[in-house]
Design a protein around this motif. Structure first.
Motif, PDB file in Angstrom:
ATOM      1  N   ALA A   1      -1.008   0.519   8.330  1.00 59.03           N
ATOM      2  CA  ALA A   1      -1.055   1.949   8.018  1.00 59.03           C
ATOM      3  C   ALA A   1      -1.691   2.738   9.157  1.00 59.03           C
ATOM      4  O   ALA A   1      -1.204   3.812   9.535  1.00 59.03           O
ATOM      5  CB  ALA A   1      -1.832   2.170   6.720  1.00 59.03           C
ATOM      6  N   ILE A   2      -2.766   2.212   9.723  1.00 61.22           N
ATOM      7  CA  ILE A   2      -3.453   2.947  10.791  1.00 61.22           C
ATOM      8  C   ILE A   2      -2.527   3.080  12.003  1.00 61.22           C
ATOM      9  O   ILE A   2      -2.394   4.153  12.592  1.00 61.22           O
ATOM     10  CB  ILE A   2      -4.772   2.251  11.174  1.00 61.22           C
ATOM     11  CG1 ILE A   2      -5.727   2.236   9.968  1.00 61.22           C
ATOM     12  CG2 ILE A   2      -5.435   2.958  12.361  1.00 61.22           C
ATOM     13  CD1 ILE A   2      -7.042   1.518  10.203  1.00 61.22           C
TER      14      ILE A   2
ATOM     15  N   THR B   1      -8.009   6.955   8.512  1.00 58.91           N
ATOM     16  CA  THR B   1      -7.680   7.746   9.706  1.00 58.91           C
ATOM     17  C   THR B   1      -7.911   9.232   9.474  1.00 58.91           C
ATOM     18  O   THR B   1      -7.790  10.034  10.399  1.00 58.91           O
ATOM     19  CB  THR B   1      -6.207   7.569  10.126  1.00 58.91           C
ATOM     20  OG1 THR B   1      -5.359   8.182   9.141  1.00 58.91           O
ATOM     21  CG2 THR B   1      -5.829   6.108  10.292  1.00 58.91           C
TER      22      THR B   1
ATOM     23  N   PHE C   1       2.510   4.785   0.761  1.00 58.86           N
ATOM     24  CA  PHE C   1       2.577   3.324   0.811  1.00 58.86           C
ATOM     25  C   PHE C   1       2.754   2.837  -0.619  1.00 58.86           C
ATOM     26  O   PHE C   1       1.873   3.043  -1.454  1.00 58.86           O
ATOM     27  CB  PHE C   1       1.283   2.766   1.425  1.00 58.86           C
ATOM     28  CG  PHE C   1       0.962   3.415   2.750  1.00 58.86           C
ATOM     29  CD1 PHE C   1       1.571   2.972   3.914  1.00 58.86           C
ATOM     30  CD2 PHE C   1       0.085   4.491   2.822  1.00 58.86           C
ATOM     31  CE1 PHE C   1       1.299   3.580   5.135  1.00 58.86           C
ATOM     32  CE2 PHE C   1      -0.200   5.104   4.033  1.00 58.86           C
ATOM     33  CZ  PHE C   1       0.415   4.648   5.196  1.00 58.86           C
TER      34      PHE C   1
ATOM     35  N   VAL D   1       4.752   9.052   7.345  1.00 58.54           N
ATOM     36  CA  VAL D   1       4.938   7.603   7.331  1.00 58.54           C
ATOM     37  C   VAL D   1       5.283   7.167   5.913  1.00 58.54           C
ATOM     38  O   VAL D   1       4.602   7.546   4.955  1.00 58.54           O
ATOM     39  CB  VAL D   1       3.645   6.896   7.801  1.00 58.54           C
ATOM     40  CG1 VAL D   1       3.735   5.397   7.554  1.00 58.54           C
ATOM     41  CG2 VAL D   1       3.367   7.200   9.255  1.00 58.54           C
TER      42      VAL D   1
ATOM     43  N   LYS E   1       0.640  12.677   4.636  1.00 53.88           N
ATOM     44  CA  LYS E   1       1.281  12.132   5.844  1.00 53.88           C
ATOM     45  C   LYS E   1       1.653  10.664   5.714  1.00 53.88           C
ATOM     46  O   LYS E   1       2.270  10.102   6.616  1.00 53.88           O
ATOM     47  CB  LYS E   1       0.355  12.308   7.056  1.00 53.88           C
ATOM     48  CG  LYS E   1       0.198  13.738   7.508  1.00 53.88           C
ATOM     49  CD  LYS E   1       1.477  14.230   8.161  1.00 53.88           C
ATOM     50  CE  LYS E   1       1.418  15.722   8.460  1.00 53.88           C
ATOM     51  NZ  LYS E   1       2.662  16.402   8.111  1.00 53.88           N
TER      52      LYS E   1
ATOM     53  N   VAL F   1       5.971   3.489   4.036  1.00 54.84           N
ATOM     54  CA  VAL F   1       6.086   2.035   4.145  1.00 54.84           C
ATOM     55  C   VAL F   1       6.248   1.453   2.745  1.00 54.84           C
ATOM     56  O   VAL F   1       5.427   1.718   1.863  1.00 54.84           O
ATOM     57  CB  VAL F   1       4.850   1.383   4.817  1.00 54.84           C
ATOM     58  CG1 VAL F   1       5.031  -0.137   4.903  1.00 54.84           C
ATOM     59  CG2 VAL F   1       4.601   1.963   6.199  1.00 54.84           C
TER      60      VAL F   1
ATOM     61  N   MET G   1      -2.986  -0.446   2.495  1.00 47.49           N
ATOM     62  CA  MET G   1      -2.421   0.497   3.470  1.00 47.49           C
ATOM     63  C   MET G   1      -2.993   1.896   3.224  1.00 47.49           C
ATOM     64  O   MET G   1      -3.305   2.626   4.162  1.00 47.49           O
ATOM     65  CB  MET G   1      -0.895   0.504   3.373  1.00 47.49           C
ATOM     66  CG  MET G   1      -0.261  -0.768   3.918  1.00 47.49           C
ATOM     67  SD  MET G   1       1.535  -0.754   3.699  1.00 47.49           S
ATOM     68  CE  MET G   1       1.912  -2.432   4.218  1.00 47.49           C
TER      69      MET G   1
ATOM     70  N   ARG H   1       0.733   2.968  12.082  1.00 44.62           N
ATOM     71  CA  ARG H   1       1.860   3.871  11.811  1.00 44.62           C
ATOM     72  C   ARG H   1       1.435   5.334  11.921  1.00 44.62           C
ATOM     73  O   ARG H   1       2.194   6.173  12.391  1.00 44.62           O
ATOM     74  CB  ARG H   1       2.418   3.624  10.409  1.00 44.62           C
ATOM     75  CG  ARG H   1       2.992   2.236  10.195  1.00 44.62           C
ATOM     76  CD  ARG H   1       4.364   2.080  10.809  1.00 44.62           C
ATOM     77  NE  ARG H   1       4.947   0.812  10.404  1.00 44.62           N
ATOM     78  CZ  ARG H   1       6.025   0.688   9.602  1.00 44.62           C
ATOM     79  NH1 ARG H   1       6.621   1.762   9.138  1.00 44.62           N
ATOM     80  NH2 ARG H   1       6.478  -0.500   9.288  1.00 44.62           N
ATOM     81  N   LEU H   2       0.197   5.610  11.459  1.00 44.33           N
ATOM     82  CA  LEU H   2      -0.276   6.998  11.490  1.00 44.33           C
ATOM     83  C   LEU H   2      -0.794   7.385  12.875  1.00 44.33           C
ATOM     84  O   LEU H   2      -0.759   8.558  13.248  1.00 44.33           O
ATOM     85  CB  LEU H   2      -1.370   7.210  10.426  1.00 44.33           C
ATOM     86  CG  LEU H   2      -0.833   7.263   8.988  1.00 44.33           C
ATOM     87  CD1 LEU H   2      -1.926   6.920   7.984  1.00 44.33           C
ATOM     88  CD2 LEU H   2      -0.245   8.644   8.678  1.00 44.33           C
ATOM     89  N   LEU H   3      -1.303   6.410  13.623  1.00 46.69           N
ATOM     90  CA  LEU H   3      -1.846   6.677  14.964  1.00 46.69           C
ATOM     91  C   LEU H   3      -1.171   5.722  15.954  1.00 46.69           C
ATOM     92  O   LEU H   3      -1.787   4.772  16.453  1.00 46.69           O
ATOM     93  CB  LEU H   3      -3.371   6.466  14.971  1.00 46.69           C
ATOM     94  CG  LEU H   3      -4.201   7.292  13.986  1.00 46.69           C
ATOM     95  CD1 LEU H   3      -5.648   6.807  13.966  1.00 46.69           C
ATOM     96  CD2 LEU H   3      -4.150   8.773  14.334  1.00 46.69           C
TER      97      LEU H   3
ATOM     98  N   SER I   1      -6.015  11.043   7.487  1.00 47.93           N
ATOM     99  CA  SER I   1      -4.773  11.650   6.997  1.00 47.93           C
ATOM    100  C   SER I   1      -4.764  11.664   5.474  1.00 47.93           C
ATOM    101  O   SER I   1      -5.396  10.831   4.837  1.00 47.93           O
ATOM    102  CB  SER I   1      -3.555  10.849   7.474  1.00 47.93           C
ATOM    103  OG  SER I   1      -3.431  10.916   8.860  1.00 47.93           O
TER     104      SER I   1
ATOM    105  N   GLY J   1      -6.369   1.912   4.794  1.00 51.88           N
ATOM    106  CA  GLY J   1      -6.297   2.127   6.241  1.00 51.88           C
ATOM    107  C   GLY J   1      -5.865   3.540   6.586  1.00 51.88           C
ATOM    108  O   GLY J   1      -6.452   4.196   7.446  1.00 51.88           O
ATOM    109  N   GLY J   2      -4.847   4.008   5.881  1.00 48.90           N
ATOM    110  CA  GLY J   2      -4.332   5.354   6.161  1.00 48.90           C
ATOM    111  C   GLY J   2      -5.377   6.416   5.889  1.00 48.90           C
ATOM    112  O   GLY J   2      -5.590   7.334   6.704  1.00 48.90           O
TER     113      GLY J   2
END
Lengths: 353, 71, 246
Positions: C78-79, A69, A25, A49, A22, A51, A62, C81-83, A71, A65-66
């Motif tokens: 990133a967080i 979540t 980066f 997403v 999803k 980026v 990124m 953009r995803l949430l 994902s 962070g991603g």
């Protein structure tokens, strides 16, 4: 079953999408950029997403962070970019954040060149960043495997809560081959640890700081146990004509395909050769190589590297039982005939002919 | 006049004195008779009957030491 | 009895490790009070930096992530953009944001990431023992500018609000201070405005808060407030530098 012609890099990107990725980066770098370009084209329509980060440092963070979540997220780069990402990879390993990191290797050190290379073996398999950690490293050898290992990589990442790296030569990234498109993944593991906002639950924390010594030790022991589990469950390798071989080649990635042809050539010339292809570069198939070392007379590491990097693992596996020779150069991929000639020379020195 | 009720979580106090500095009534002081678990003389209200419950002490406190109510 | 002041729900109540009189604690409380007032604690994700506030994940009562040095804006990008329906804030010191993380903060603001950065400027590296930061004032003595910061040696102090406010992607950029009750109230208003602008999706938001470091400045907590007023505020003027649409 749909079969299409695809570049290796595109097969990775399409595999990632089919694995439910999803977030992508990245930062452009040859010879990996087609992966980012493919994702930039496809992600918006898929609700994903994309980026383009300001740097590899930002890109890997990124990913941090991603991944936090829950994902499925990834990045792709090449040697110098992977060097920059190593700090982030260390954080991902300790944060136990599943993600996929693709290294489409080019020659180094420094800026090096954009020709094919396997000279990122050390930084891929030695946990190139700081601290006690490993990441799973998969080495595909065809465009099909670029897709398949990408999908497997996401699965292993989630299973073990670990970053997974795909390491492939620039050649493979740019090689166009038929690829069978795999079905999209529809089932995913729950990630109750994910950072999503604490509605209806206690807050989650993703953190890699452990100031009390007991906590630091506990965390490292936890990771060590995890790596033991990965070693026992995930080692993958292939063997070709090794049963009666006197001389066993060890090669991975695209070199494994070329070495396989060299084995056939050498056999036709009366030299009993075989091939072991490590598929997971970490965890490394030490046992498979160790077994082979007990019955063969010599081993040869075949790499796209001048110094020789994987040869160190082969020596560890062989435990001094047999001599380990080296065939390798950087900047070009040797052809099977050249390797065959060098095998004959090695066989001569070892008295195998 | 409104009357303030100030509650101190004295074990959190680091005796920085920011609350005292801005108390408009200047009724706060360090309690020299006690030492808290952090090793400080915690702040307290020397003249509670003069507190008007303005809340400025709690506004200035970095350490969540002070709760203020107003009657 | 009406309660005027108490611990906000958006703080865990864990005792801060900060030095006596350090105003990080005030700033934490203001962020948490804003989260309470907007009722967004359960939708908020905070990113803490490397530096004195590295342990902020123990203090904020919401989902938290501890970043590598300077990278919080990339992680928050990133967080978010995803949430996209969550509230994201980064809490960063001046070494983290204006030195090692200069690239990430500039690009997050240029991209107009819909996040809120709380930038705590105390003119030096506190956690590591008071070394010079990009924000160290000219003439200011730190452990790595022992003769006082000189422009010809170390250049000029970084004015982050001024720098970031020129970016199109920046929707709200404001500098406040926590040296007295009036400025603390203004700081809270600015933080609230930043979160509200984030919710409106207008772009990147940042509140730079001038903060004290009594320990490394070598001053008492109350003298540190005076030092901030006399030395920092003249160089780092307070106020809104960018409000998109205004």
């Amino acid at each position: 079953m749909q079969r299409v012609l695809m570049k290796g890099n595109e097969a990775i990107a399409e595999g990632a999408i089919r694995a439910g990725c999803k977030g992508f980066f990245g930062y452009p770098i040859t010879p990996s950029s087609e992966i980012a370009e493919y994702m930039a084209r496809k992600m918006p329509a898929l609700g994903g997403v994309f980026v383009q980060a300001e740097s590899e440092l930002a890109a890997i963070n990124m990913v941090y962070g991603g991944a936090a979540t829950g994902s499925r997220v990834m990045t792709a780069s090449s040697g110098p970019g992977i060097s920059l990402k190593q700090e982030g990879i260390s954080f991902l390993a300790e944060g136990e954040l599943p993600c996929l990191i693709v290294d489409i290797c080019r020659g180094g050190p420094g800026l090096g060149g954009i020709q094919p290379s396997q000279a990122d073996y050390f930084q891929a398999t030695r946990g190139g960043g700081h601290g006690d950690y490993h990441i799973i490293v998969l080495a595909p050898s065809s465009a099909q495997e670029m897709m398949d290992f990408t999908m497997l990589g996401f699965e292993l990442a989630d299973k073990h809560r670990s970053p997974v790296m795909i390491m492939a030569e620039g050649t493979l990234g740019n090689l166009i081959e038929p690829v069978v498109l795999r079905d999209a993944v529809t089932e995913f593991v729950d990630k109750p640890w994910a950072i999503t906002g604490c509605r209806g639950r206690q807050p989650n924390i993703v953190n890699t700081l452990h100031m009390p010594v007991e906590l630091l030790q506990t965390r490292n022991q936890h990771l060590t146990k995890k790596y033991e589990a990965i070693r026992s469950e995930e080692i993958r390798s292939e063997e070709f004509m090794t049963e009666d071989a006197d001389l066993i080649l060890v090669a991975y990635g695209i070199m494994a395909r070329i070495a396989r042809k060299a084995v056939i050539n050498a056999r036709q010339l009366g030299l009993k050769t075989g091939l072991i292809r490590p598929i997971t570069l970490w965890p490394y198939p030490y046992e498979t190589l160790g077994r082979a070392a007990r019955h063969c007379k010599a081993m040869v590491s075949v790499e796209i590297s001048t110094v020789g990097q994987m040869i160190e693992d082969i020596r560890l596996a062989a435990e001094g039982k047999v001599p380990v020779h080296y065939i390798g150069e950087i900047g070009r991929t040797p052809n099977p005939e050249e390797i065959t000639q060098q095998l004959l020379a090695i066989a001569e020195r070892e008295g195998l002919r | 006049m409104a009357r303030g009720v100030v509650t101190f979580y004295s074990d959190r106090c680091k005796a920085c004195g920011l609350c005292m500095l801005f108390c408009p009534k200047q009724i706060m002081d360090f309690d020299k008779t006690s030492i808290n678990s952090l090793g400080y003389h915690p702040v307290s209200v020397a003249k509670p009957e003069e507190c008007n419950g303005c809340g400025i002490c709690a506004l200035m406190c970095p350490d969540l030491v002070i709760e203020v109510g107003r009657e | 009895m009406k309660i005027i002041a108490k611990k906000p729900e958006s703080l865990t109540g864990a005792k801060y490790h900060y030095c006596p009189g350090c105003t990080h604690g005030i700033i934490h409380r203001l962020v948490a009070e804003v989260m309470d007032e907007l009722d967004i604690r359960e939708q908020t994700i905070g990113i803490c930096p490397v530096g004195c506030s590295v342990l902020a994940y123990d203090y904020f009562n919401c989902d938290m992530l501890e970043a590598a040095h300077g990278r919080a804006p990339a992680i928050a990008t990133a967080i978010k953009r995803l949430l996209p329906d969550r509230y994201l804030f980064t809490y960063q010191g001046d070494g983290d944001l204006a030195s090692i993380g200069m690239g990430e903060i500039v690009h997050a603001s240029m991209r107009g990431e819909k996040i809120t950065t709380i930038f705590v400027n105390n003119t030096l590296y506190g956690m590591t023992g008071g070394q010079m930061a990009p924000t160290t004032l000219l003439g200011q003595v730190t452990t790595t500018s022992p003769y006082g910061r000189k422009a010809e040696w170390e250049g000029y102090p970084a004015k982050m609000c001024e720098l970031l406010s020129i970016n199109e992607g920046a929707a709200y950029v404001c500098r406040t201070a926590v040296n007295n009750p009036a400025n603390i109230i203004k700081t809270k208003k600015a933080i609230k405005k930043a979160f509200q602008i984030q919710a409106e999706g207008l772009g990147f938001t940042m509140v730079e808060v001038l903060s004290t470091c009594p320990t490394n400045w070598g001053l008492s907590p109350t003298d540190a407030l005076k030092w901030m007023e006399e030395h920092m505020i003249p160089y780092y003027p307070l106020g809104e530098f960018k409000v998109k649409g205004e």
